[in-house]
Design a protein around this motif. Structure first.
Motif, short mmCIF file in Angstrom:
data_model
loop_
_atom_site.label_atom_id
_atom_site.label_comp_id
_atom_site.label_asym_id
_atom_site.label_seq_id
_atom_site.Cartn_x
_atom_site.Cartn_y
_atom_site.Cartn_z
N MET A 1 21.37 17.24 -0.43
CA MET A 1 21.57 16.66 -1.74
C MET A 1 21.60 15.13 -1.67
O MET A 1 21.10 14.44 -2.56
CB MET A 1 22.87 17.18 -2.37
N ILE A 2 22.19 14.59 -0.60
CA ILE A 2 22.24 13.13 -0.44
C ILE A 2 20.83 12.57 -0.32
O ILE A 2 20.49 11.53 -0.91
CB ILE A 2 23.10 12.75 0.77
N THR A 3 19.98 13.28 0.45
CA THR A 3 18.60 12.83 0.61
C THR A 3 17.87 12.85 -0.73
O THR A 3 17.13 11.92 -1.07
CB THR A 3 17.86 13.73 1.62
N ALA A 4 18.08 13.92 -1.51
CA ALA A 4 17.43 14.01 -2.81
C ALA A 4 17.89 12.88 -3.73
O ALA A 4 17.08 12.29 -4.46
CB ALA A 4 17.73 15.37 -3.45
N MET A 5 19.18 12.56 -3.69
CA MET A 5 19.69 11.46 -4.53
C MET A 5 19.11 10.13 -4.09
O MET A 5 18.75 9.29 -4.94
CB MET A 5 21.22 11.43 -4.44
N ALA A 6 18.99 9.92 -2.79
CA ALA A 6 18.42 8.67 -2.30
C ALA A 6 16.96 8.53 -2.71
O ALA A 6 16.51 7.47 -3.17
CB ALA A 6 18.56 8.60 -0.78
N LEU A 7 16.21 9.63 -2.56
CA LEU A 7 14.80 9.59 -2.94
C LEU A 7 14.63 9.43 -4.45
O LEU A 7 13.75 8.69 -4.91
CB LEU A 7 14.10 10.87 -2.47
N GLY A 8 15.47 10.12 -5.22
CA GLY A 8 15.40 9.98 -6.67
C GLY A 8 15.74 8.57 -7.13
O GLY A 8 15.10 8.04 -8.04
N GLY A 9 16.76 7.97 -6.50
CA GLY A 9 17.09 6.59 -6.84
C GLY A 9 15.97 5.63 -6.50
O GLY A 9 15.70 4.68 -7.25
N TYR A 10 15.32 5.88 -5.39
CA TYR A 10 14.20 5.04 -4.98
C TYR A 10 13.04 5.17 -5.97
O TYR A 10 12.42 4.17 -6.36
CB TYR A 10 13.75 5.45 -3.59
N ALA A 11 12.75 6.40 -6.40
CA ALA A 11 11.69 6.61 -7.39
C ALA A 11 12.03 5.94 -8.71
O ALA A 11 11.16 5.34 -9.36
CB ALA A 11 11.46 8.11 -7.59
N ALA A 12 13.30 6.02 -9.12
CA ALA A 12 13.71 5.37 -10.36
C ALA A 12 13.59 3.86 -10.26
O ALA A 12 13.19 3.18 -11.21
CB ALA A 12 15.15 5.78 -10.70
N LEU A 13 13.95 3.32 -9.10
CA LEU A 13 13.84 1.87 -8.89
C LEU A 13 12.39 1.42 -9.00
O LEU A 13 12.08 0.42 -9.67
CB LEU A 13 14.40 1.52 -7.51
N VAL A 14 11.50 2.16 -8.36
CA VAL A 14 10.08 1.80 -8.37
C VAL A 14 9.47 2.01 -9.75
O VAL A 14 8.63 1.23 -10.21
CB VAL A 14 9.33 2.62 -7.31
N GLY A 15 9.90 3.06 -10.44
CA GLY A 15 9.28 3.41 -11.71
C GLY A 15 9.80 2.64 -12.90
O GLY A 15 9.09 2.53 -13.92
N THR A 16 11.02 2.07 -12.80
CA THR A 16 11.60 1.41 -13.97
C THR A 16 12.02 -0.04 -13.73
O THR A 16 11.80 -0.89 -14.58
CB THR A 16 12.83 2.19 -14.46
N ALA A 17 12.61 -0.33 -12.59
CA ALA A 17 13.16 -1.67 -12.37
C ALA A 17 12.14 -2.65 -11.81
O ALA A 17 12.11 -3.83 -12.20
CB ALA A 17 14.37 -1.59 -11.42
N MET A 18 11.29 -2.20 -10.90
CA MET A 18 10.34 -3.10 -10.25
C MET A 18 9.21 -3.58 -11.16
O MET A 18 8.80 -4.75 -11.05
CB MET A 18 9.77 -2.43 -9.01
N PRO A 19 8.65 -2.75 -12.04
CA PRO A 19 7.50 -3.21 -12.84
C PRO A 19 7.76 -4.47 -13.67
O PRO A 19 6.93 -5.38 -13.65
CB PRO A 19 7.20 -2.00 -13.73
N PRO A 20 8.89 -4.59 -14.40
CA PRO A 20 9.09 -5.84 -15.14
C PRO A 20 9.19 -7.06 -14.23
O PRO A 20 8.72 -8.15 -14.59
CB PRO A 20 10.42 -5.60 -15.89
N LEU A 21 9.79 -6.88 -13.05
CA LEU A 21 9.90 -8.00 -12.13
C LEU A 21 8.52 -8.44 -11.63
O LEU A 21 8.23 -9.64 -11.57
CB LEU A 21 10.79 -7.61 -10.95
N LEU A 22 7.68 -7.49 -11.27
CA LEU A 22 6.35 -7.83 -10.79
C LEU A 22 5.50 -8.42 -11.91
O LEU A 22 4.68 -9.32 -11.67
CB LEU A 22 5.67 -6.60 -10.20
N SER A 23 5.69 -7.94 -13.14
CA SER A 23 4.92 -8.48 -14.27
C SER A 23 5.24 -9.94 -14.51
O SER A 23 4.36 -10.71 -14.94
CB SER A 23 5.21 -7.67 -15.54
N ARG A 24 6.49 -10.34 -14.24
CA ARG A 24 6.90 -11.73 -14.48
C ARG A 24 6.72 -12.62 -13.27
O ARG A 24 6.99 -13.83 -13.36
CB ARG A 24 8.36 -11.76 -14.93
N ALA A 25 6.31 -12.08 -12.15
CA ALA A 25 6.14 -12.88 -10.93
C ALA A 25 5.07 -13.96 -11.15
O ALA A 25 4.02 -13.70 -11.74
CB ALA A 25 5.77 -11.99 -9.75
N ARG A 26 5.32 -15.16 -10.64
CA ARG A 26 4.41 -16.28 -10.88
C ARG A 26 3.17 -16.23 -9.99
O ARG A 26 2.13 -16.78 -10.35
CB ARG A 26 5.16 -17.60 -10.65
#
Length: 302
Positions: A1-26
């Protein structure tokens, strides 16, 4: 279960948090090829991380403790994987089908999008055979239309199309600049990038990564073609040509010289910026390569 949570958190980070940051990168507009690689890395990473998350959530506790090798064992792909006492059950097959769907869904959409785009291009080629005329000296096809537009039909029967309105308003230098832009699209097979990101956005509708990736890659491929033009043509010729054809509409399945983000591209052409430092290049390439491998390393753990 810990592995699944870690992988799910990683997928959420890549799918939601990283795109706006990369879009604004200079640096992305200063190195569009590198930026496209970064976006592709995020998309591959999201698919891998999400598929492995579903795998760990769906399989039985026994296979979960065997880690990623348990998945290969169930699939019969790992000779040295831990051997289970019982043969794969229907539950195992059902659990394996869930992550397989996540991987195959964008591939299926890619095939469908490719088929649709090819049909649209074929219809347009059939129309050009009836109304198109050769453009002497430009290796292109002219159509009798008042709005200035220049676009290309990629694929095996590639074609560059010029409207009569574009011939009327563009000088020879401007025309050759936009034609080089279209040939850059064709030779670099930029239509495949459009198809890939379109398939990803259809496979995962509503995902911030899908929306940002489609917007940014569509703009970045135009910048890549602009850079190709500037190797052999003046900035003034390309900039003025972009202004002349900015209002031109292009048919479905084609790539036009006006393209998206014309104002952003025009500013970029007229005010060149220095390329990112080599350290930035190496860092982005390393991160784009390592990001999809990280969930595999996590899943391989005991």
């Amino acid at each position: 279960m810990i592995t699944a949570m870690a992988l799910g958190g990683y997928a959420a980070l890549v799918g939601t948090a990283m795109p706006p940051l990369l879009s604004r990168a200079r640096w992305t507009h200063r190195a569009p090829v590198l930026a496209v690689l970064a976006w592709q890395g995020l998309m591959v990473t999201f698919i891998v991380a999400t598929a492995l998350t579903v795998y760990h959530l769906a399989l039985t506790e026994q296979h979960v403790h065997e880690g990623f090798l348990g998945l290969l064992s169930v699939c019969g792909l790992a000779a040295d994987a831990p051997v289970t006492e019982s043969a794969p059950t229907p539950r195992d097959a059902l659990a394996l089908s869930a992550p397989a769907v996540i991987v195959l869904l964008p591939l299926g959409w890619f095939v469908l999008c490719t088929w649709r785009a090819r049909r649209a291009r074929q219809r347009h080629l059939d129309m050009l055979a009836l109304i198109g005329e050769p453009a002497p000296g430009y290796d292109a096809t002219v159509v009798d239309h008042g709005a200035p537009a220049v676009y290309c039909l990629p694929g095996r029967r590639r074609r560059v199309v010029i409207t009569r309105g574009a011939l009327d308003v563009l000088s020879d230098a401007q025309m050759r600049a936009v034609l080089e832009h279209e040939r850059a699209h064709i030779e670099s097979r930029h239509h495949l990038l459009h198809l890939l990101v379109d398939a990803f956005s259809r496979a995962f509708p509503g995902l911030p990564l899908a929306r940002h990736a489609k917007e940014q890659i569509t703009l970045l491929v135009e910048m890549i073609a602009d850079d190709r033009v500037l190797r052999s043509h003046s900035r003034d010729a390309l900039a003025t040509a972009m202004c002349e054809v900015a209002a031109g509409q292009t048919p479905q399945g084609t790539l036009g010289a006006a393209g998206p983000g014309a104002l952003i591209r025009l500013r970029r052409v007229l005010t060149p910026q220095p390329r990112p430092h080599r350290v930035t290049w190496l860092g982005v390439v390393a991160a784009s390569t390592a990001a999809p491998l990280l969930p595999l390393l996590v899943a391989c753990g005991p």
